[in-house]
Design an enzyme around this catalytic site. Structure first.
Site, PDB file in Angstrom:
ATOM      1  N   TYR A  81      23.044   7.411  29.837  1.00  0.00           N
ATOM      2  CA  TYR A  81      23.037   8.431  30.880  1.00  0.00           C
ATOM      3  C   TYR A  81      22.549   7.825  32.195  1.00  0.00           C
ATOM      4  O   TYR A  81      23.074   8.139  33.261  1.00  0.00           O
ATOM      5  CB  TYR A  81      22.148   9.609  30.473  1.00  0.00           C
ATOM      6  N   ASN A 105      31.209  19.095  29.929  1.00  0.00           N
ATOM      7  CA  ASN A 105      32.555  18.520  29.977  1.00  0.00           C
ATOM      8  C   ASN A 105      33.514  19.371  29.132  1.00  0.00           C
ATOM      9  O   ASN A 105      33.365  19.443  27.916  1.00  0.00           O
ATOM     10  CB  ASN A 105      32.504  17.081  29.440  1.00  0.00           C
ATOM     11  N   CYS A 153      33.023  11.658  26.879  1.00  0.00           N
ATOM     12  CA  CYS A 153      31.566  11.827  26.907  1.00  0.00           C
ATOM     13  C   CYS A 153      30.914  11.308  25.630  1.00  0.00           C
ATOM     14  O   CYS A 153      29.713  11.031  25.618  1.00  0.00           O
ATOM     15  CB  CYS A 153      31.189  13.278  27.172  1.00  0.00           C
ATOM     16  N   HIS A 154      31.693  11.116  24.571  1.00  0.00           N
ATOM     17  CA  HIS A 154      31.132  10.559  23.333  1.00  0.00           C
ATOM     18  C   HIS A 154      30.675   9.115  23.521  1.00  0.00           C
ATOM     19  O   HIS A 154      29.890   8.616  22.724  1.00  0.00           O
ATOM     20  CB  HIS A 154      32.144  10.661  22.179  1.00  0.00           C
ATOM     21  N   GLU A 202      36.428   3.827  17.525  1.00  0.00           N
ATOM     22  CA  GLU A 202      36.685   2.956  18.671  1.00  0.00           C
ATOM     23  C   GLU A 202      36.118   1.556  18.462  1.00  0.00           C
ATOM     24  O   GLU A 202      36.761   0.568  18.799  1.00  0.00           O
ATOM     25  CB  GLU A 202      36.103   3.561  19.947  1.00  0.00           C
TER      26      GLU A 202
END
Length: 153
Positions: free
Chosen positions: A88, A111, A119-120, A146
């Site tokens: 963040y 979001n 945002c993950h 990912e």
């Protein structure tokens, strides 16, 4: 509002759009449904490809509703590369608001097009997973997907 539904082992997703762009992605069924349009069908296809490891970037028109600050945060989230994470604080620094970490966290929590606006990929400064609209197990699964695919040469 146009709506497409994508059911996947990780969850059921409701993809909402107006005539021009995706406006939200949620796991809660919206009350209004005017059927699908080309945009929601394209988004469902791309989301399915992403979840199956066949897509690393989305090419969709997006129109999230939010304040100028929220939109600046969401725009910054789109710059986080697939398979990587940031804190963040790093997001706050990137938008030139280094003291606005809590406000950044709040904007990320608001979001409306999560996964597509990734945002993950934002985690705690200490590396911990923090809140996620789809729940922490979904956030963990998306990051794992990912990271596994990003490691394949």
């Amino acid at each position: 509002m146009y709506l497409s539904i994508l059911t996947h082992p990780i969850g059921t997703f409701y993809i909402c759009a107006d005539d021009a762009a995706i406006t939200s992605l949620t796991t809660k069924k919206p009350s209004q449904n005017d059927g699908e349009n080309d945009i929601t069908r394209q988004a469902a296809q791309q989301l399915s490809e992403y979840l199956s490891g066949q897509r690393t970037q989305f090419t969709l028109p997006l129109s999230p509703n939010g304040t100028a600050f929220q939109r600046s945060v969401w725009q910054q989230l789109l710059q986080i590369p697939y398979g990587t994470v940031c804190s963040y604080q790093q997001v706050a620094d990137a938008i030139s608001k280094p003291k606005a970490v809590r406000a950044v966290g709040h904007a990320i929590g608001q979001n409306p097009i999560w996964i597509v606006i990734p945002c993950h990929r934002v985690i705690g400064k200490d590396g911990s997973l923090t809140g996620y609209a789809g729940g922490l197990p979904m956030k963990d699964a998306l990051l794992e997907l990912e990271q596994q695919l990003n490691a394949i040469p």
